[in-house]
Design a protein around this motif. Structure first.
Motif, PDB file in Angstrom:
ATOM      1  N   HIS A  53      51.600 171.878 132.846  1.00 40.61           N
ATOM      2  CA  HIS A  53      52.749 171.132 133.370  1.00 40.61           C
ATOM      3  C   HIS A  53      52.310 170.242 134.534  1.00 40.61           C
ATOM      4  CE1 HIS A  53      56.975 170.296 134.194  1.00 40.61           C
ATOM      5  NE2 HIS A  53      56.738 170.506 135.475  1.00 40.61           N
ATOM      6  N   TYR A  54      52.867 169.033 134.568  1.00 43.52           N
ATOM      7  CA  TYR A  54      52.708 168.124 135.703  1.00 43.52           C
ATOM      8  C   TYR A  54      54.050 167.981 136.421  1.00 43.52           C
ATOM      9  CZ  TYR A  54      48.344 166.286 133.606  1.00 43.52           C
ATOM     10  OH  TYR A  54      47.087 166.134 133.075  1.00 43.52           O
ATOM     11  N   GLY A  64      51.873 159.440 146.401  1.00 41.66           N
ATOM     12  CA  GLY A  64      52.038 160.395 145.315  1.00 41.66           C
ATOM     13  C   GLY A  64      51.671 161.814 145.698  1.00 41.66           C
ATOM     14  N   LYS A  65      52.342 162.730 145.052  1.00 41.30           N
ATOM     15  CA  LYS A  65      51.991 164.148 145.128  1.00 41.30           C
ATOM     16  C   LYS A  65      52.077 164.687 143.706  1.00 41.30           C
ATOM     17  CE  LYS A  65      53.513 168.610 146.976  1.00 41.30           C
ATOM     18  NZ  LYS A  65      54.552 169.293 147.810  1.00 41.30           N
ATOM     19  N   ALA A  66      50.977 165.223 143.232  1.00 42.79           N
ATOM     20  CA  ALA A  66      50.920 165.770 141.881  1.00 42.79           C
ATOM     21  C   ALA A  66      50.631 167.258 141.956  1.00 42.79           C
ATOM     22  CB  ALA A  66      49.831 165.070 141.080  1.00 42.79           C
ATOM     23  N   VAL A  67      51.481 168.042 141.319  1.00 39.27           N
ATOM     24  CA  VAL A  67      51.272 169.482 141.228  1.00 39.27           C
ATOM     25  C   VAL A  67      51.018 169.808 139.760  1.00 39.27           C
ATOM     26  CG1 VAL A  67      52.207 171.779 141.663  1.00 39.27           C
ATOM     27  CG2 VAL A  67      52.799 169.874 143.197  1.00 39.27           C
ATOM     28  N   VAL A 120      47.130 173.265 141.048  1.00 42.76           N
ATOM     29  CA  VAL A 120      46.406 172.266 141.835  1.00 42.76           C
ATOM     30  C   VAL A 120      47.418 171.278 142.411  1.00 42.76           C
ATOM     31  CG1 VAL A 120      44.561 170.550 141.840  1.00 42.76           C
ATOM     32  CG2 VAL A 120      44.506 172.424 140.189  1.00 42.76           C
ATOM     33  N   THR A 121      47.348 171.037 143.718  1.00 38.19           N
ATOM     34  CA  THR A 121      48.202 170.045 144.359  1.00 38.19           C
ATOM     35  C   THR A 121      47.330 168.956 144.945  1.00 38.19           C
ATOM     36  OG1 THR A 121      49.874 171.720 144.907  1.00 38.19           O
ATOM     37  CG2 THR A 121      49.960 169.637 146.120  1.00 38.19           C
ATOM     38  N   VAL A 122      47.610 167.709 144.563  1.00 36.52           N
ATOM     39  CA  VAL A 122      46.855 166.556 145.046  1.00 36.52           C
ATOM     40  C   VAL A 122      47.823 165.593 145.715  1.00 36.52           C
ATOM     41  CG1 VAL A 122      45.311 164.652 144.418  1.00 36.52           C
ATOM     42  CG2 VAL A 122      45.228 166.793 143.114  1.00 36.52           C
ATOM     43  N   PRO A 176      46.638 161.938 139.063  1.00 37.37           N
ATOM     44  CA  PRO A 176      45.469 162.712 138.652  1.00 37.37           C
ATOM     45  C   PRO A 176      45.789 163.498 137.394  1.00 37.37           C
ATOM     46  CG  PRO A 176      46.527 163.753 140.524  1.00 37.37           C
ATOM     47  CD  PRO A 176      47.252 162.467 140.284  1.00 37.37           C
ATOM     48  N   ALA A 177      44.901 163.414 136.393  1.00 40.17           N
ATOM     49  CA  ALA A 177      45.262 163.950 135.087  1.00 40.17           C
ATOM     50  C   ALA A 177      44.047 164.463 134.339  1.00 40.17           C
ATOM     51  CB  ALA A 177      45.941 162.858 134.255  1.00 40.17           C
ATOM     52  N   ASN A 178      44.310 165.302 133.358  1.00 38.90           N
ATOM     53  CA  ASN A 178      43.343 165.611 132.310  1.00 38.90           C
ATOM     54  C   ASN A 178      43.689 164.640 131.183  1.00 38.90           C
ATOM     55  OD1 ASN A 178      41.502 166.708 130.583  1.00 38.90           O
ATOM     56  ND2 ASN A 178      42.270 168.797 130.706  1.00 38.90           N
TER      57      ASN A 178
END
Length: 475
Positions: free
Chosen positions: A66-67, A82-85, A141-143, A183-185
């Motif tokens: 999940h993003y 941005g904040k991506a969890v 993971v939090t970016v 940020p992604a796979n």
């Protein structure tokens, strides 16, 4: 996707494009485990998912479940915060792993709330967690990051990702552009659910995938919350921003439709978008139940973009689409979005199928028959671009949106239809969409489905049309 205008009919149909049961879970799980790719040895996740056309796309060693993306975009300065969890699961022991992220400044990374080491190496964000992650372990993971996102230039010279417009941004990321804004796979092997919280200046609308969960305005800014419940590859995510006229309604089949249209395109778009419910109903009869709970269209005014994209549950168009383009991008909801490729060389499974949907729509709505369209294409000389490479293996990332992938891919399906008859052909399409729903598929798997349902040996026919060089002989 439809091809750039300079190509004919590549990523956006110039003629063909613009105008013109097995359990799902094992399929998806096998693909996700395969995403570990070359990372089997050691404890460092691989810097790529193993795709020969895009070696650094995606990452090894984990699957993102999940993003949760929180974005704040200033349309004046074009600055993005941005904040991506990412909620992920390790597919091997990991002391280090990568994320795809390019052109943005990372200000912090945590893994399970503990500060993690990180560094940028080209398009790779290399993360070193404080403690090793064990195979099968779920982790978060939090970016946090910021900057001015810029589009990615692809091997064919076109751009994708976060593309600025005069009133916001056109966000369409096939094949590599997701890394330009989160940020992604970032490989189709890895599919995930999504939440988006997007804040933009008041008067702008931010449109993402799935269902709108809410919006509110305060202090001169409006925040939109979107939820995409069905698995989605990163390249199919969008967060398009602009001055849009919005309409939303529910179809008689219970699909929540949300259309966002730039006022400059509204007049031309209106009669086409009016057909969306009937197009979805027609495609559902041919391909099986619509695979998502939401649908719709984002019609931007982005004259420098040159393509549309089948962003999951809500395609994005750079201008008012024609009916053929509407049919094409929504056919992708079955072929490309719900059933995804495991390698970019198999992209004909997306584009050939969506192009053939255009042919079928024409045939059943008073236009040219599929056979007439086939014959016109087959009449091109052997030197024509149409025969320049086989659709099932374009040879490089530069060719994945070329004419053969679309047109010759559709021709292969027409040859299959003639070989097995309409009854079995449409059974094959429905079965393919059902067996691999929310998962992945390969060309070899499609051939097996076709042979099983038709009871015929089709390997020679399909190999000729999908994999051989040059102009095939007619069957």
């Amino acid at each position: 996707m439809t091809a750039p205008h300079r190509q004919a009919p590549g990523r956006r149909t110039a003629v063909l494009r613009r105008e013109a049961v097995l359990a799902t879970v094992p399929v998806a799980v096998a693909a996700l485990l395969g995403a570990a790719g070359p990372a089997a040895a050691g404890t460092h996740g691989a810097a790529g998912a193993g795709d020969p056309y895009f070696p650094l796309s995606g990452n090894g060693g984990y699957h993102v479940e999940h993003y949760d993306l929180t974005l704040r975009y200033d349309t004046g300065s074009r600055h993005l915060d941005g904040k991506a969890v990412l909620t992920a699961r390790a597919t091997q022991k990991l002391t280090r792993f990568d994320l795809d992220l390019k052109g943005l400044k990372v200000t912090g990374v945590t893994v399970d709330r503990s500060a993690a080491g990180f560094r940028h190496s080209g398009q790779e964000l290399v993360v070193t967690p404080r403690h090793a992650l064990h195979k099968g372990q779920e982790f978060r993971v939090t970016v946090t990051y910021n900057g001015t996102p810029k589009p990615v230039t692809d091997p064919d010279g076109s751009q994708d990702g976060w593309i600025p417009t005069d009133d916001g941004a056109f966000v369409a990321s096939e094949p590599q552009g997701a890394m330009s804004w989160f940020p992604a796979n970032s490989h189709p092997k890895d599919k995930s659910t999504y939440d988006f919280t997007i804040t933009v200046p008041k008067g702008r609308t931010a449109v993402a995938n799935g269902v709108l969960r809410g919006q509110h305005t305060a202090n001169g800014r409006t925040t939109f919350r979107w939820h995409q419940a069905e698995p989605m590859a990163a390249y199919l995510a969008t967060a398009t921003v602009g001055k849009f006229k919005v309409e939303h309604y529910t179809t008689r089949d219970g699909i929540e439709v949300y259309n966002a249209v730039d006022a400059r395109e509204a007049r031309a778009a209106a009669p086409v978008l009016k057909k969306l419910p009937s197009v979805l109903e027609w495609e559902s009869k041919l391909f099986g139940p619509y695979p998502f709970r939401a649908a719709g269209s984002i019609v931007d005014h982005a004259p420098d973009v040159g393509f549309a994209l089948e962003t999951e549950s809500r395609p994005v168009y750079d201008s008012a689409p024609g009916v053929s383009t509407l049919v094409h991008e929504n056919a992708h909801q079955w072929f490309g979005d719900s059933v995804s490729v495991t390698a970019w060389k198999d992209i004909w499974l997306n584009e050939g199928f969506a192009t053939y949907a255009e042919w079928l729509y024409s045939e059943q709505h008073g236009g040219d028959s599929a056979q007439k369209t086939f014959d016109a294409l087959y009449g091109r000389p052997a030197s024509d671009e149409l025969w320049s490479f086989p659709p099932g293996d374009p040879g490089s990332g530069k060719n994945i949106f070329g004419t053969p992938v679309y047109a010759r891919g559709a021709m292969a399906l027409h040859e299959l239809r003639k070989a097995v008859g309409d009854r079995d052909f449409f059974r094959i399409l429905r079965c393919w969409a059902a067996e691999h729903r929310a998962g992945h598929g390969t060309t070899a798997q499609f051939v097996r489905v076709a042979e099983h349902l038709s009871g015929k040996d089709l390997d020679g026919l399909l190999h000729t049309w999908i994999y051989t060089q040059g102009k095939p002989n007619k069957s």
